[in-house]
Design an enzyme around this catalytic site. Sequence first.
Site, PDB file in Angstrom:
ATOM      1  CG  ASN A 212      -0.198  -0.044   2.511  1.00 38.04           C
ATOM      2  OD1 ASN A 212       0.454   0.917   2.869  1.00 38.04           O
ATOM      3  ND2 ASN A 212      -0.260  -1.180   3.214  1.00 38.04           N
ATOM      4  CG  ASP A 281      -6.855  -5.754   6.573  1.00 38.33           C
ATOM      5  OD1 ASP A 281      -6.430  -5.712   7.739  1.00 38.33           O
ATOM      6  OD2 ASP A 281      -7.397  -4.773   6.016  1.00 38.33           O
ATOM      7  CE  LYS A 291       8.972 -11.632 -14.063  1.00 43.04           C
ATOM      8  NZ  LYS A 291       9.848 -10.845 -14.931  1.00 43.04           N
ATOM      9  CB  ILE A 309      -0.065  -6.625  14.804  1.00 48.43           C
ATOM     10  CG1 ILE A 309       0.421  -7.409  13.595  1.00 48.43           C
ATOM     11  CG2 ILE A 309       1.063  -6.422  15.812  1.00 48.43           C
ATOM     12  CD1 ILE A 309       1.314  -6.624  12.656  1.00 48.43           C
TER      13      ILE A 309
HETATM   14  O1  PMT Z   1       3.091   6.188   6.514  1.00 49.29           O
HETATM   15  P1  PMT Z   1       2.475   7.505   6.076  1.00 49.29           P
HETATM   16  O2  PMT Z   1       2.602   7.734   4.598  1.00 49.29           O
HETATM   17  O3  PMT Z   1       2.984   8.645   6.901  1.00 49.29           O
HETATM   18  O4  PMT Z   1       0.902   7.394   6.331  1.00 49.29           O
HETATM   19  C1  PMT Z   1       0.413   7.265   7.656  1.00 49.29           C
HETATM   20  C2  PMT Z   1      -0.775   6.322   7.713  1.00 49.29           C
HETATM   21  C3  PMT Z   1      -1.897   6.844   6.834  1.00 49.29           C
HETATM   22  C4  PMT Z   1      -0.389   4.906   7.243  1.00 49.29           C
HETATM   23  C5  PMT Z   1      -1.213   6.272   9.221  1.00 49.29           C
HETATM   24  O5  PMT Z   1      -1.510   7.575   9.662  1.00 49.29           O
HETATM   25  C6  PMT Z   1      -2.418   5.388   9.432  1.00 49.29           C
HETATM   26  O6  PMT Z   1      -3.554   5.819   9.372  1.00 49.29           O
HETATM   27  N1  PMT Z   1      -2.186   4.062   9.693  1.00 49.29           N
HETATM   28  C7  PMT Z   1      -3.260   3.075   9.849  1.00 49.29           C
HETATM   29  C8  PMT Z   1      -3.726   2.637   8.473  1.00 49.29           C
HETATM   30  C9  PMT Z   1      -5.042   1.835   8.541  1.00 49.29           C
HETATM   31  O7  PMT Z   1      -6.020   2.253   8.050  1.00 49.29           O
HETATM   32  O8  PMT Z   1      -4.982   0.774   9.267  1.00 49.29           O
HETATM   33  P2  PMT Z   1      -6.210  -0.298   9.406  1.00 49.29           P
HETATM   34  O9  PMT Z   1      -7.523   0.357   9.436  1.00 49.29           O
HETATM   35  O10 PMT Z   1      -5.989  -1.361   8.392  1.00 49.29           O
HETATM   36  O11 PMT Z   1      -5.863  -0.865  10.811  1.00 49.29           O
HETATM   37  C10 PMT Z   1      -6.314  -0.276  12.023  1.00 49.29           C
HETATM   38  C11 PMT Z   1      -5.238  -0.430  13.074  1.00 49.29           C
HETATM   39  O12 PMT Z   1      -4.930  -1.817  13.267  1.00 49.29           O
HETATM   40  C12 PMT Z   1      -3.919   0.230  12.725  1.00 49.29           C
HETATM   41  O13 PMT Z   1      -3.406   0.726  13.925  1.00 49.29           O
HETATM   42  C13 PMT Z   1      -3.086  -0.915  12.186  1.00 49.29           C
HETATM   43  O14 PMT Z   1      -1.704  -0.704  12.403  1.00 49.29           O
HETATM   44  C14 PMT Z   1      -3.587  -2.088  13.011  1.00 49.29           C
HETATM   45  N2  PMT Z   1      -3.519  -3.378  12.310  1.00 49.29           N
HETATM   46  C15 PMT Z   1      -4.268  -3.603  11.188  1.00 49.29           C
HETATM   47  C16 PMT Z   1      -4.240  -4.830  10.583  1.00 49.29           C
HETATM   48  C17 PMT Z   1      -3.424  -5.844  11.119  1.00 49.29           C
HETATM   49  N3  PMT Z   1      -3.360  -7.023  10.544  1.00 49.29           N
HETATM   50  N4  PMT Z   1      -2.698  -5.602  12.203  1.00 49.29           N
HETATM   51  C18 PMT Z   1      -2.732  -4.403  12.819  1.00 49.29           C
HETATM   52  O15 PMT Z   1      -2.039  -4.183  13.822  1.00 49.29           O
END
Ligand code: PMT
Length: 396
Positions: A212, A281, A291, A309
């Site tokens: 991403n 996810d 490849k 996580i």
């Molecule tokens: O890196 P930059 O370019 O500065 O951009 C910053 C950012 C946009 C990446 C950051 O500010 C941000 O929003 N990060 C979270 C991105 C997101 O939408 O995550 P999520 O909705 O998929 O997950 C929610 C939370 O669960 C997050 O804290 C994520 O780290 C955590 N997570 C998600 C999935 C997973 N399998 N394990 C996790 O720990």
Amino acid sequence: MNLHGKHIVLGMTGGIAAYKVCELARRLQDEGATVQAVMSRAAQEFVTATTMQALTGRPVFTDQWSTEGGRVDNAMPHIDITRVADAIVVAPASAHFLARVANGMADDLLSTLVLARRCPLLAAPAMNVEMWNNPATQRNVATLRADGITLLGPADGDQACGETGSGRMLEPHELLEDLVAFFQPKLLAGKRVLITAGPTFEPIDPVRGITNLSSGKMGFAIARAAREAGADVTLVAGPTMLPTPRGVARIDVQSAQQMHDAVMQHAATSQVFIAVAAVADWRVTHAAPTKIKKGSGTPTLHLEANPDILATVAHMNNAPLCVGFAAETNDVEQHGTAKRHSKNIPLLVANLAQDAFGSDDNELLLIDALGTTVLKRASKLAQARRLIADIARRLP
Ligand code: PMT
């Protein structure tokens, strides 16, 4: 500007690293500081006072018997020069200078104003490896530390004399980062903070994958801010080219599973966990070992869920204070609030995906059980410092 309003007395002693201090003088001013150079006689063998005057826009003080730099009525520059200073930074700091300061000697302008100071003193040692390792220098260094003097470096590496080892002066950008950190309040002193940052990369085959647009900037800024606040910081980073913030322990990973494994090794000993990474996810169930050839037709990818996580850490016994992030394309507050509940965490930081990914600044919504606080658009480092201050208030 990280040093806005700060006045720095920049002391220079004799050493080839003096040329790097020309750059430091400029960078201090770029960050908003005013700089008053004071040079020892030996320093002027390497860089002239004229150079430093041109770079700082101020006359350079070199002579303890000159009245320059003192008030008109008392003519005491060794007192007055530092009375308006927020800090004295001595770079390069020679072995001889450290020895004199450790022993309270005051035999030139710089050592005299150091002895007469009321403001903090930071010194950036620069010397040959054997001089640095010499027991006499190490005794002096221990004395300086015990006296509350902050030593910046030295670093290890190749030296101007052709030898290799400890004693290299830090680079100007490293000195600057350490000085900026010095002035930040130590809100997380003694705390361990674990942070994830950047994207993950889920391989499809050895050359392709699912990832991403996260650049890592937000997570790295938070790591820097946490370290500035005095925390012991571990940063688990997905693929990004960003440099590691000073003093931060970095673990590079590629996939979500690797990020999970690295986090779980440190979560139990951390007081704070901040999940900033944009974690994939899903991953490809069986990544191809070689490849995939275009000629063999359009492949069908079978996906399976990656471990969550943040949710895993939040459900640990004695879990650290968990802070999650959410990047949403619409209804940011609503989705953020729902995500905070689903992840079972006290604080979720929501941001607008279109503005957040890859940018240098950002607006953040801090969502907790009491409601939402808006941190208006600012640089990611400024936002990171605000977030760290907020987190510090939530710790017992
Ligand atoms: O890196 P930059 O370019 O500065 O951009 C910053 C950012 C946009 C990446 C950051 O500010 C941000 O929003 N990060 C979270 C991105 C997101 O939408 O995550 P999520 O909705 O998929 O997950 C929610 C939370 O669960 C997050 O804290 C994520 O780290 C955590 N997570 C998600 C999935 C997973 N399998 N394990 C996790 O720990």
